[in-house]
Scaffold this active site. Structure first.
Site, short mmCIF file in Angstrom:
data_model
loop_
_atom_site.label_atom_id
_atom_site.label_comp_id
_atom_site.label_asym_id
_atom_site.label_seq_id
_atom_site.Cartn_x
_atom_site.Cartn_y
_atom_site.Cartn_z
N TYR A 12 14.37 -2.87 -2.07
CA TYR A 12 15.16 -1.69 -2.46
C TYR A 12 16.02 -1.95 -3.69
O TYR A 12 16.33 -1.04 -4.45
CB TYR A 12 16.09 -1.29 -1.31
CG TYR A 12 15.42 -0.61 -0.15
CD1 TYR A 12 14.82 0.64 -0.29
CD2 TYR A 12 15.42 -1.20 1.11
CE1 TYR A 12 14.22 1.27 0.79
CE2 TYR A 12 14.83 -0.57 2.20
CZ TYR A 12 14.23 0.66 2.03
OH TYR A 12 13.65 1.30 3.11
N SER A 58 5.91 0.51 -2.17
CA SER A 58 7.37 0.54 -2.08
C SER A 58 7.80 0.36 -0.65
O SER A 58 7.05 0.63 0.29
CB SER A 58 7.91 1.87 -2.61
OG SER A 58 7.63 2.92 -1.69
N ASP A 59 9.04 -0.09 -0.47
CA ASP A 59 9.66 0.02 0.84
C ASP A 59 9.88 1.50 1.11
O ASP A 59 9.84 2.33 0.20
CB ASP A 59 10.96 -0.77 0.90
CG ASP A 59 11.34 -1.17 2.32
OD1 ASP A 59 10.84 -0.54 3.27
OD2 ASP A 59 12.15 -2.10 2.48
N TRP A 60 10.15 1.85 2.35
CA TRP A 60 10.23 3.25 2.74
C TRP A 60 11.42 3.94 2.07
O TRP A 60 12.57 3.53 2.23
CB TRP A 60 10.30 3.35 4.26
CG TRP A 60 8.97 3.53 4.93
CD1 TRP A 60 8.68 4.45 5.88
CD2 TRP A 60 7.75 2.81 4.70
NE1 TRP A 60 7.35 4.34 6.26
CE2 TRP A 60 6.76 3.36 5.55
CE3 TRP A 60 7.38 1.77 3.84
CZ2 TRP A 60 5.44 2.89 5.57
CZ3 TRP A 60 6.08 1.31 3.86
CH2 TRP A 60 5.13 1.86 4.72
N GLY A 103 11.92 3.74 -1.02
CA GLY A 103 12.38 2.79 -2.02
C GLY A 103 11.77 3.01 -3.39
O GLY A 103 11.74 2.09 -4.21
#
Length: 829
Positions: A194, A224-226, A228
Site C-alpha cells: 500500500y 495490487s493489494d486490495w 491499493g
C-alpha cells in the site's frame, strides 16, 4: 475441466473493452472472464495461515496453520514445503486457483501489527522459508502470490505513509526475501504494498517494478493489494497488471479516456492483458472444486500438530523443569488462553477454523489420571469474547432501510456467533453503499451475576437485551483500531442475568457509511462489521487470588496467556510490547508461591515484555498455533515432542531497546528507516546491547556437540563453485532431538560499515541419542556481497571471510574461513 484457450488468438480477437476488463477484478475475489473465448474467472483467496475462501461473513471452515513467525521458528524447509502443499490443497477445496500468500515483510519493529504474519527479522531466513512454502503450494497447481512488495512493515497509515529507506537497506534487507523467492521459486504472482517508497507509491513506481522484471528476470503477474491502486495512468505505465478487487475504481472507462489522450499506449494495454491471460491460463489448470468445501482429514490434523509442536521455542528451562512427568498427580492450569486458545492473529489471517484444540482439553487428554485445577487468573482479551456456545437461533436480517422506517426484508443469514464482517457480503437488491441489518438470537448464560457486554462496530450499532437498550454505539462514537483500523473502541454495558434463563439479544446495525468517522491511511473495504462480546463481570483481585490458591496446591503449574487477534492484527500496530493489563501481576503472584514448579507459556506472534523472566524457571514461546494449538503445546510440555524451535526474531527486554523505537510510526506522512541495514540482531550486536533472548535461540531436552572447526571447501570463493562448510554434530543427550545449525558470515574490514555478522545459511538435523552425523551448509554469493550505492550494484569485496556456525546468533560453536581473491560487482539474482 476448464476449456483451454490460446493467448495469442484471444489477444488478436477480443475487443478493446474486453482487454481493459481483464486489467481489474470482476468482484472481491475474482478476475474477469471472457466466455466467448473460454477465458475463465480466476478465484483468489486469503490468507497467510489458512484458506478462508470467498467469505469473511459465514465462511466455509478451513484449516488454520500456525502463524508466520511460528513457521519461521521451525527453521525447517521440509515442514514448510508440506505446509505449502496443505495450503494448496485447501485452496483447491475452496475452488481457489490463487493463494494470496506468503507474507514476507520484515519485522523491523516488535510492534508491527502484522509482524506475526511474516517469517523472520532476517531476510535470508525469511526468503528460504518463503521459497519452501511457495514450492509446496505451487506443486498442487495453485499459484502463490508473494506479498507485500515492499516496505509494508507496519500498519500505521499504511496507504499514505512514505517509507524513507536507503538504497542499501532496501536491497540488503527489505528486497532480499523477494530476491531469494525470485531466484529459487518463481511464484506466479506478486502483490504490491500500500505504501510509498522514497516518495512514490510502489504500485505506480516503475523503478521498483523494474527491479522484479528487469533486474531479477522474474515476470510474475503483478497485482495490487486490495484497494491499493491509486491512479490509472501511472500504475499501468509502471507495470501493474491487475487492479484488485473489482469492480474497478481506476481502470475501465478511465483507461479509455487516457488512451484517447495518448497517456497510455495501446501496446501497454496489450502487454498488461497478455500477462493477465498468462496468469489465467496457468491458474486455470489447477483442479479446483466446483463448490467451496472443507477437507478436514486426519493427515492434515497430524501435520498441523507437527507444525505447531516444532514451532514452539523453549526459551528457559532452569533445572530441567521440563518436561513435566505424566505421573503428576495434581496440575494447575492458569490463564485465559488455557480454555480459549489464540490460534491466529487478526485481519487477513482470520478465518473460521474447522476446530481449535485448547490446552485444557489437550492436558485432560494427556493426563487422564491427574487432578486438573483451572483458574483464568486474568482476562487477556482486548474485546470481550464473542458469544457463541451460549447463543442459539441466531440470524441476521438485511434491509435497505433503517429500523425506524417501514422496510423490506432482502435476505436472512444464519449465524453461529455475534461477530461479523460484511466487506464482501452481497444479496439481491441490497444497496452495498448504504444498508441496515438486524441480528437477533437467544442468549442463555451459564452463570448468574452481573455480565459485561462490549460492542465494537465499523458502521453504527446498538445492543438490546429483552428490548432494553444496553449499549449505544451509534449516537456518539470514538475511533478505535478494530476491523483493519476502521472500527470504534469497544463500548461497554452491563446487565444482571440468571443462569439458565434465555434472553433475547438484538443488534441494530448500520453499514459502514452510516458512521461519520473517517480515517487517513486505512483501507476502507466498505460493508461494515460488528463484534459483540460478553463475559461474567469479575473482580480482578479475586481472580488472581483464586489462581494463586490453585498454584499453591498443585504439583506443577502451567500459566498460559499472552496476546491474541485483539492485540495483533492487520490495520493497527501495538502501542507497546506489554502483555494485556493484569497479566504480569498474575504471573508474578503465581511465581511468589510456586516459582520452582511453574512453567510460563506465552502466546504471541511477536515479542512481549517479560519483567518476571528472571524469576521463572521455565518459559515457552508458543506463538499462534492454529487448529492444533493445545496439542502442540502439550506435546512439548509433557515430552512427547522434544522442542526444536528457534527464535526467528530477537527478543528485546524493553521496547525502548529496539532499533526502531524512535521511527516506528508515520510522522507527517513519512516514516524514516533510520536503523538502515541494522535491523534486529544486526543492531543489537553492532551497539553491544543485550537482549532478553537472542535471534536463533531455542533450547532442547537433549544436548548436542558440534566440532569446533568447520571445514570450508573450496577455500577460495568462486560464484561458479561456491564453498560449503561442513561440521560434525552429535546428540550427546538422553533423547532424540533436532538441532538447527546457523551459518553466519563475518565480512573483512571494509570502508563500508558492515554488520558484525549476518545469517547466510542454516540446516536442521534430527539425531537419535548418541548419533553423530556430518552436516554441510552451502554458501552463496549473497554471503560476500553488500549493495554499493555509488556503483548501484552488488559488491563482493576481496578479503578473508569468517564462517561462524552457531546454535543461536550468540552461541557460536564452530569456526572456519574462506577468502575472496578479487573484488567483483554484479546484478541480478
Amino acid at each position: 475441466m476448464t476449456p483451454k484457450f490460446d493467448i495469442d488468438y484471444v489477444l488478436a480477437n477480443i475487443t478493446e473493452d474486453d482487454k481493459i476488463a481483464l486489467l481489474s477484478g470482476s468482484d472481491f475475489w475474482h478476475t474477469h472472464a471472457i466466455p466467448k473465448f473460454n477465458v475463465p474467472p480466476i478465484r483468489t483467496t486469503d490468507g497467510p495461515n489458512g484458506i478462508r475462501g470467498t467469505k469473511f461473513f459465514a465462511g466455509v471452515p478451513a484449516a488454520c496453520l500456525p502463524c508466520g513467525t511460528a513457521l519461521g521458528a521451525t527453521w525447517d524447509r521440509d515442514l514448510l514445503h508440506q505446509a505449502g502443499v496443505l495450503l494448496g490443497k485447501e485452496c483447491l477445496a475452496k475452488g481457489a486457483h490463487c493463494w494470496l500468500g506468503p507474507t514476507i515483510n520484515m519485522q523491523r519493529s516488535p510492534l508491527g501489527g502484522r509482524g506475526f504474519e511474516s517469517f523472520a527479522e532476517d531476510p535470508h531466513l525469511s526468503g528460504i522459508m518463503a521459497k519452501s512454502i511457495i514450492l509446496g503450494c505451487e506443486s498442487t497447481g495453485v499459484i502463490s502470490t508473494v506479498k507485500h512488495y515492499v516496505g509494508n512493515d507496519q500498519e500505521h497509515e499504511r496507504r499514505a505513509v512514505d517509507v524513507l529507506v536507503t538504497p542499501r537497506a532496501l536491497r540488503e534487507i527489505y528486497l532480499r526475501p523477494f530476491q531469494i523467492v525470485a531466484r529459487d521459486a518463481h511464484p506466479g504472482a506478486l502483490m504490491t504494498s500500500y505504501n510509498k517508497i522514497n516518495g512514490k507509491h510502489v504500485v505506480e513506481n516503475p523503478a521498483m517494478l523494474d527491479i522484479v522484471r528487469k533486474d531479477w528476470h522474474w515476470d510474475p503477474l503483478i497485482m495490487s493489494d486490495w484497494l491499493g491502486t491509486y491512479t490509472t495512468i501511472d500504475s499501468l505505465n509502471a507495470g501493474l497488471d491487475l487492479e484488485m478487487p473489482g469492480p474497478t475504481r481506476y481502470r475501465g472507462k478511465y483507461i479509455e479516456s487516457a488512451m484517447q489522450a495518448r497517456l497510455i499506449k495501446q501496446s501497454t494495454i496489450s502487454k498488461r492483458a497478455r500477462k493477465v491471460l498468462e496468469f489465467v491460463e496457468r491458474a486455470s489448470r489447477a483442479p479446483v472444486s466446483a463448490d467451496e468445501t472443507g477437507r478436514d482429514f486426519p493427515e492434515d490434523r497430524a501435520l498441523n500438530r507437527t507444525l505447531c509442536a516444532n514451532s514452539i521455542v523453549l526459551l528457559k528451562n532452569d533445572g530441567n523443569l521440563l518436561p513435566i512427568p505424566k505421573t503428576v498427580k495434581k496440575i494447575a492450569l492458569i490463564g485465559s488462553h488455557v480454555k480459549t486458545p489464540a490460534i491466529s492473529g487478526g485481519g487477513s489471517a482470520s478465518l473460521e477454523p474447522y476446530y481449535a484444540v485448547s490446552l485444557y482439553d489437550a492436558v485432560v487428554e494427556a493426563l487422564p489420571d491427574a487432578e486438573i485445577l483451572y483458574e483464568a487468573g486474568a482476562y487477556a482479551h482486548r474485546m470481550l469474547p464473542v458469544i457463541d456456545r451460549m447463543l442459539s437461533n441466531a440470524v441476521i436480517h438485511f434491509y435497505n432501510e433503517p429500523p425506524e422506517k417501514e422496510r423490506t426484508l432482502l435476505a436472512t443469514e444464519p449465524v453461529v456467533n455475534t461477530a461479523f464482517q460484511l466487506m464482501d457480503y452481497n444479496a439481491p437488491g441490497l444497496n452495498r453503499a448504504l444498508f441496515w441489518a438486524t441480528l437477533i438470537g437467544e442468549f442463555t448464560p451459564d452463570v448468574s451475576g452481573l455480565w459485561d457486554f462490549g460492542l465494537t462496530v465499523f458502521g453504527t450499532a446498538t445492543l438490546f437485551i429483552d428490548d432494553e437498550m444496553v449499549i449505544d454505539n451509534a449516537t456518539r462514537q470514538t475511533r478505535g483500531t478494530a476491523f483493519f483500523g476502521k472500527g470504534t473502541v469497544q463500548e461497554v454495558g452491563q446487565k444482571q442475568l440468571t443462569a439458565g434463563q434465555t434472553y433475547k439479544i438484538r443488534i441494530e446495525f448500520g453499514s459502514a457509511n452510516t458512521s461519520p468517522m473517517k480515517a487517513i491511511g486505512v483501507v476502507h473495504f466498505g460493508g461494515g462489521a460488528a463484534h459483540l462480546g460478553a463475559c461474567l463481570h469479575m473482580d480482578p483481585e479475586q481472580m488472581v487470588a483464586n489462581a494463586v490458591r490453585v498454584a499453591a496446591e498443585a504439583d506443577y503449574t502451567i500459566v498460559c496467556t499472552g496476546l491474541n487477534r485483539d492485540w495483533e492484527s492487520e490495520g493497527f500496530d501495538r502501542p507497546d510490547m506489554d502483555l494485556p493489563p493484569g497479566i504480569d501481576a498474575l504471573i508474578s503472584s503465581v511465581l511468589d508461591v510456586a516459582a520452582d514448579r511453574t512453567v510460563i507459556v506465552n502466546q504471541s506472534g511477536t515479542p512481549v515484555t517479560m519483567p518476571w523472566a528472571h524469576r521463572a524457571r521455565g518459559i515457552v514461546q508458543a506463538w499462534y498455533g492454529g487448529n492444533e494449538t493445545g496439542h502442540g503445546i502439550a506435546d512439548v510440555l509433557f515430552g512427547d515432542v522434544n522442542p526444536s524451535g528457534k527464535l526467528p526474531l530477537s527478543w528485546p527486554a524493553d521496547v525502548r531497546h529496539n532499533p526502531t523505537y524512535l521511527n516506528n510510526m508515520s510522522v507527517g506522512g513519512r516514516m524514516l528507516y533510520g536503523e538502515d541495514v541494522y535491523i534486529g540482531y544486526r543492531f543489537y550486536e553492532k551497539v553491544g546491547r543485550e537482549v532478553l533472548f537472542p535471534f536463533g535461540h531455542g533450547l532442547s531436552y537433549t544436548t548436542f556437540h558440534v566440532s569446533p572447526e568447520a571445514t570450508v571447501s573450496p577455500i577460495v570463493f568462486s560464484s561458479d563453485s561456491p564453498p560449503t562448510a561442513t561440521v560434525l554434530v552429535k546428540n550427546t543427550g538422553p533423547m532424540a532431538g533436532a538441532q538447527t545449525l546457523q551459518l553466519y558470515i563475518a565480512a573483512p574490514n571494509s570502508t563500508t560499515p558492515r554488520p558484525v555478522k549476518e545469517l547466510h545459511g542454516f540446516t536442521k538435523v534430527f539425531l537419535q541419542s548418541g548419533e553423530e552425523r556430518s552436516v554441510s551448509i552451502h554458501i552463496d554469493r549473497y554471503a560476500t556481497s553488500f549493495w554499493d550505492e555509488i556503483e548501484d550494484m552488488w559488491k563482493s569485496e576481496e578479503g578473508v571471510y569468517q564462517v561462524l556456525i552457531g546454535t543461536s546468533s550468540q552461541e557460536i560453536v564452530s569456526r572456519g574461513e574462506f577468502r575472496v581473491e578479487q573484488t567483483r560487482y554484479w546484478r541480478g539474482v
